[in-house]
Design a protein around this motif. Structure first.
Motif, PDB file in Angstrom:
ATOM      1  N   TRP A 102     -43.319 151.308 -75.255  1.00 49.57           N
ATOM      2  CA  TRP A 102     -42.544 152.112 -75.032  1.00 49.57           C
ATOM      3  C   TRP A 102     -42.048 152.965 -73.281  1.00 49.57           C
ATOM      4  CZ3 TRP A 102     -43.688 157.032 -73.494  1.00 49.57           C
ATOM      5  CH2 TRP A 102     -44.610 157.281 -73.551  1.00 49.57           C
ATOM      6  N   MET A 103     -43.092 152.471 -72.906  1.00 54.08           N
ATOM      7  CA  MET A 103     -43.351 153.010 -70.967  1.00 54.08           C
ATOM      8  C   MET A 103     -42.384 152.147 -70.532  1.00 54.08           C
ATOM      9  SD  MET A 103     -47.145 154.555 -70.621  1.00 54.08           S
ATOM     10  CE  MET A 103     -47.730 155.331 -72.100  1.00 54.08           C
ATOM     11  N   LEU A 104     -42.646 150.919 -70.344  1.00 51.65           N
ATOM     12  CA  LEU A 104     -41.753 149.544 -70.061  1.00 51.65           C
ATOM     13  C   LEU A 104     -40.173 149.962 -70.047  1.00 51.65           C
ATOM     14  CD1 LEU A 104     -43.928 146.740 -69.964  1.00 51.65           C
ATOM     15  CD2 LEU A 104     -43.288 148.050 -67.982  1.00 51.65           C
ATOM     16  N   GLU A 105     -40.361 150.234 -71.535  1.00 47.22           N
ATOM     17  CA  GLU A 105     -38.616 150.883 -71.807  1.00 47.22           C
ATOM     18  C   GLU A 105     -37.730 151.593 -70.581  1.00 47.22           C
ATOM     19  OE1 GLU A 105     -38.735 148.286 -76.246  1.00 47.22           O
ATOM     20  OE2 GLU A 105     -39.148 150.649 -75.848  1.00 47.22           O
ATOM     21  N   LEU A 106     -38.656 152.862 -70.731  1.00 49.94           N
ATOM     22  CA  LEU A 106     -38.278 154.220 -69.988  1.00 49.94           C
ATOM     23  C   LEU A 106     -38.222 153.711 -69.136  1.00 49.94           C
ATOM     24  CD1 LEU A 106     -40.095 157.137 -71.489  1.00 49.94           C
ATOM     25  CD2 LEU A 106     -38.131 156.355 -71.938  1.00 49.94           C
TER      26      LEU A 106
ATOM     27  N   GLU B 214     -29.200 147.118 -74.108  1.00 43.42           N
ATOM     28  CA  GLU B 214     -30.787 146.116 -74.761  1.00 43.42           C
ATOM     29  C   GLU B 214     -30.982 145.237 -73.848  1.00 43.42           C
ATOM     30  OE1 GLU B 214     -31.902 144.600 -78.722  1.00 43.42           O
ATOM     31  OE2 GLU B 214     -30.638 146.467 -78.777  1.00 43.42           O
ATOM     32  N   SER B 215     -30.045 144.217 -73.857  1.00 45.86           N
ATOM     33  CA  SER B 215     -30.476 142.627 -72.971  1.00 45.86           C
ATOM     34  C   SER B 215     -31.329 142.876 -71.815  1.00 45.86           C
ATOM     35  CB  SER B 215     -29.235 142.091 -72.929  1.00 45.86           C
ATOM     36  OG  SER B 215     -28.457 142.449 -72.525  1.00 45.86           O
ATOM     37  N   GLN B 216     -30.352 144.170 -70.933  1.00 44.26           N
ATOM     38  CA  GLN B 216     -31.358 144.177 -69.830  1.00 44.26           C
ATOM     39  C   GLN B 216     -32.424 144.785 -70.353  1.00 44.26           C
ATOM     40  OE1 GLN B 216     -27.789 146.935 -68.517  1.00 44.26           O
ATOM     41  NE2 GLN B 216     -27.629 145.452 -66.595  1.00 44.26           N
ATOM     42  N   ILE B 217     -33.189 145.457 -70.729  1.00 45.65           N
ATOM     43  CA  ILE B 217     -34.711 146.558 -71.308  1.00 45.65           C
ATOM     44  C   ILE B 217     -34.861 145.236 -71.797  1.00 45.65           C
ATOM     45  CG2 ILE B 217     -35.731 148.264 -72.373  1.00 45.65           C
ATOM     46  CD1 ILE B 217     -32.624 149.638 -72.581  1.00 45.65           C
ATOM     47  N   ALA B 218     -34.548 144.327 -72.560  1.00 46.81           N
ATOM     48  CA  ALA B 218     -35.609 143.271 -72.810  1.00 46.81           C
ATOM     49  C   ALA B 218     -35.729 141.965 -71.589  1.00 46.81           C
ATOM     50  CB  ALA B 218     -34.447 142.580 -73.469  1.00 46.81           C
ATOM     51  N   ASP B 219     -35.147 141.680 -70.512  1.00 47.35           N
ATOM     52  CA  ASP B 219     -34.995 141.209 -69.523  1.00 47.35           C
ATOM     53  C   ASP B 219     -36.124 141.950 -68.593  1.00 47.35           C
ATOM     54  OD1 ASP B 219     -31.988 140.267 -69.243  1.00 47.35           O
ATOM     55  OD2 ASP B 219     -33.673 139.507 -70.257  1.00 47.35           O
ATOM     56  N   TYR B 220     -36.109 143.845 -68.442  1.00 48.90           N
ATOM     57  CA  TYR B 220     -37.168 144.254 -67.466  1.00 48.90           C
ATOM     58  C   TYR B 220     -38.778 143.947 -68.391  1.00 48.90           C
ATOM     59  CZ  TYR B 220     -38.949 147.860 -64.712  1.00 48.90           C
ATOM     60  OH  TYR B 220     -39.582 148.687 -64.317  1.00 48.90           O
TER      61      TYR B 220
ATOM     62  N   GLU C  24     -39.037 139.841 -78.933  1.00 49.70           N
ATOM     63  CA  GLU C  24     -37.901 140.456 -78.575  1.00 49.70           C
ATOM     64  C   GLU C  24     -38.427 141.519 -79.611  1.00 49.70           C
ATOM     65  OE1 GLU C  24     -33.291 139.550 -77.536  1.00 49.70           O
ATOM     66  OE2 GLU C  24     -34.909 137.783 -78.710  1.00 49.70           O
ATOM     67  N   THR C  25     -38.371 141.176 -81.151  1.00 49.01           N
ATOM     68  CA  THR C  25     -38.676 142.690 -81.590  1.00 49.01           C
ATOM     69  C   THR C  25     -39.481 143.289 -82.105  1.00 49.01           C
ATOM     70  OG1 THR C  25     -39.750 141.038 -82.734  1.00 49.01           O
ATOM     71  CG2 THR C  25     -37.885 140.229 -83.590  1.00 49.01           C
TER      72      THR C  25
END
Length: 736
Positions: free
Chosen positions: A10-14, A26-32, A42-43
């Protein structure tokens, strides 16, 4: 945003959203995330994004015992705001001023996975609608970890919102939850009663609030109408366990439709046909179940038992634990959607397949990996790669090469189905045994080979898992009959219910968790209650239901599974007092149910007259005589005459129902039956019963010792054809 440390998902997503200017796909966040932590699936990324988004339905999955999430930051919740769905979903940094205030709170009546509700507080009218729908308080401490806490939270938040005309003061993290609820909002109400000293008792707080609100309508108002407590929508007040009791024909089973709708949809109104149609809708959806108790009905039928069946593959006899009607209903009632569809799924043209992802209870890791990795895996053929096969023969050759000693054609057929017949876009139903299912997915790729180290489940298809359930659901929630034990096969019309599948795949399905479920038990007193309920007789108590402070859990004898009764399961029984009086009912059952008497209601007949016969008077007098001679448990219900609109129907009713029932009531004591029918006061031709004359000497001879013999009675068939025979039942004087 404060500096984030660590590399939790969750920290990486933020960090991803912040680094991309405060908004990202969402795809950009997943790549990051994948760039910094390739090991994160991915799930997992999707799940954590749901937790972070203040307005995501899945966010209602709150760990039991934790206090409600709040829109005040300080943790991994409520940091993002989501717009759009699927691959087009965009997440941006959450700003209450821009995106509005969202609240999630615990509520025993909420339709979400853990008894919680999520709602955007738009305006006072919106607040009032919610306040009217969920005003129920539970007993106990406001600040305790129980279901009443959430409804209290909403009351205080709503009052604060209404008083301040749109301003909601945020929670203070330095105060205890219950204290903050009151001090943050109640202090803003002019001349409000001092309820701080009553804070420990929710009931006192509720009474004080209602009393004050009733006298202060000028404070809470909209432009068009005053906001008074009495203007609220009807509140569901039906008890969790209730029994309708009364003599035959008083409409007990008939009334269960109204009772069930009062639980499931309190605001529904309409004529009888509309109510029955709505009842049937709920029954078809599985929210209403119906069962009749009888002398042979057992614990195994009601809770769980061992059933013998033949394994379709090995042809060997197996003994499996099968859930009974009550356990199935409870499991469905506590349905928790871990993952749900975010868009409508059109099922037209799609084939639907049942698939087993590993052997239930033994190879659970296969199922877990499939869900986490977005795959469907089967284990035939070892680690052989079947890529590029064009026919069943190709599959058979590769399989024989991999497993030369196998002579079974079943595995080849299963591989052919999985690799060649299942198409992209088809629907997979992942089962748990042949009595439950636990996930629904959409096939997203052709065959893929998935090498695995610890097992041979290497044959795969990429799958978009649309619905994943924390606890498997009974097959009745989807199917017309149980699943087969075959690894994969097509579910055709007649075996699967397409309407139920469409409902399960609806985006709003996650919000339907914990909706009320009703089990109607007809003739509840005809069963052996101690034998049928067993240890569950304690668990059905309101205070012992799951989610309550005094909740109890037992280990079931056959499955060895822990079990509790959810607080959204309602038991609605009917009891015919002519079979067994209330006094003779199991004492344990009587303590745990609320009883509502269903007496005969002659007034329902509205003094309907047929050839001069007043049906209301007829039923009233019949019951008066029966009560004096036998007691009030054996009266006649108004339903016997509700459809009588002609003399022929009345004749048939007496000949085939009333007279036989009186015979049963009085154990063929014809003299008392004649008294009930008032025959001694009627002219002979109007008497339903007569004493035929006979000569004892002719029958037995002059020297017999037969005495006078038993009194003989006969039914006078011609009396049924005469209206005066019926009028004479309630007439005070003999017919001339």
């Amino acid at each position: 945003m404060e500096e984030l440390s660590g590399n939790a998902t969750w920290m990486l997503e933020l960090q991803a959203v912040e680094s991309l200017g405060g908004k990202a796909l969402e795809s950009q966040i997943a790549d990051y995330v994948h760039k910094h932590r390739p090991d994160i699936k991915e799930t997992t990324v999707r799940l954590e994004l749901t937790n972070l988004a203040v307005n995501a339905n899945g966010r209602t999955s709150m760990p039991a015992g934790k206090e409600p999430r709040r829109t005040d930051g300080g943790h991994k919740f409520d940091r993002l705001f989501k717009t759009g769905t699927g691959e087009q979903a965009v997440y941006e940094l959450y700003d209450p001023a821009k995106h509005g205030v969202w609240e999630i709170y615990r509520n025993a009546d909420a339709s979400s996975s853990h008894g919680t509700l999520i709602r955007k507080l738009d305006d006072r009218e919106d607040i009032w609608t919610m306040l009217a729908k969920y005003p129920t308080f539970k007993s106990g401490k406001v600040g305790g970890s129980q279901s009443g806490q959430g409804s209290a939270a909403f009351i205080w938040r709503a009052v604060g919102y209404l008083i301040e005309k749109g301003t909601i003061e945020p929670f203070s993290t330095k105060k205890k939850n219950a204290e903050n609820l009151v001090l943050s909002f109640w202090k803003t109400v002019p001349n409000a009663p001092d309820i701080n000293r009553n804070l420990q008792e929710v009931g006192n707080a509720r009474s004080a609030w209602r009393e004050w609100l009733g006298d202060s309508n000028s404070v809470l108002h909209t432009e068009n109408r005053p906001l008074t407590f009495n203007s609220a929508l009807p509140m569901p007040t039906e008890p969790l366990n209730q029994i309708l009791y009364g003599p035959p024909g008083t409409g007990k089973t008939y009334a269960t439709i109204d009772k069930a709708l009062a639980i499931l949809e309190p605001d529904f109104s309409g004529n009888r046909a509309a109510k029955k149609a709505k009842f049937d809708e709920y029954a078809a959806a599985g929210q209403i179940q119906f069962v009749t108790f009888h002398q042979s009905f057992s614990y195994e039928d009601f809770v769980e038992g061992i059933r013998a069946e033949t394994n379709e593959t090995t042809r060997q006899l197996e003994y499996n634990v099968e859930d009974g009607v009550f356990k199935r209903l409870c499991n469905a009632a506590r349905r928790r959607v871990v993952q749900s569809a975010d868009k409508n799924i059109d099922l037209k043209g799609r084939r639907i397949w049942k698939i087993s992802l590993g052997e239930a209870g033994i190879e659970e890791g296969v199922y877990e990996d499939s869900i986490q990795q977005g795959l469907a895996l089967i284990g035939f053929g070892g680690n052989t790669d079947f890529s590029g096969v064009q026919s069943r023969e190709d599959i058979s050759k590769k399989f024989r090469h991999a497993v030369p000693n196998s002579e079974s054609d079943y595995t080849v057929a299963a591989l052919n189905t999985f690799i060649r017949q299942v198409k992209i876009g088809d629907i997979l139903i992942a089962t748990q045994g042949n009595l439950k299912f636990r996930a629904i997915g959409e096939v997203a790729s052709d065959y893929v080979h998935v090498p695995r180290e610890n097992d041979t489940y290497s044959q795969g298809r990429k799958v978009n898992w649309l619905c994943v359930y924390e606890q498997a659901l009974p097959y009745q929630e989807l199917m017309e009959n149980r699943f087969s034990q075959r690894t994969i096969y097509e579910l055709r019309a007649g075996s699967i219910n397409p309407d139920k599948l469409a409902k399960l795949l609806a985006p709003a399905e996650a919000e339907q968790d914990s909706v009320p479920r009703v089990l109607i038990i007809d003739e509840i007193n005809r069963g052996n209650i101690s034998r049928i309920f067993g240890e569950l007789i304690t668990l059905i108590e309101s205070s012992k239901r799951s989610g309550q402070p005094e909740a109890l859990e037992v280990t079931l004898p056959y499955s060895k599974e822990p079990f509790s009764v959810p607080d959204n399961v309602y038991l609605l029984g009917t009891m015919n007092t002519a079979d067994r009086s209330l006094a003779g009912l199991d004492v344990a059952l009587r303590r745990r149910f609320v009883f509502e008497e269903m007496p005969p209601r002659p007034e329902m007949l509205e003094h309907r007259k047929i050839d001069g016969i007043d049906l209301t008077e007829l039923l009233t007098v019949l019951n008066q005589r029966i009560e004096v001679l036998l007691g009030r448990d054996h009266l006649l219900g108004h339903a016997y005459f509700i459809d009588v609109d002609s003399l022929p129907k009345l004749i048939a009713k007496f000949q085939h129902q009333i007279i036989p029932l009186l015979q049963e009531y009085f154990f063929e004591d014809w003299e008392k039956i004649a008294l009930v029918l008032n025959d001694p006061r009627k002219a002979k031709e109007h008497q339903f019963l007569s004493k035929p004359e006979f000569d004892m000497t002719t029958l037995f001879g002059a020297n017999s010792n037969a005495g006078n013999g038993a009194p003989r009675w006969a039914i006078n068939a011609t009396a049924f054809e005469l209206p005066d025979s019926y009028i004479g039942i309630y007439a005070r004087e003999p017919n001339p």
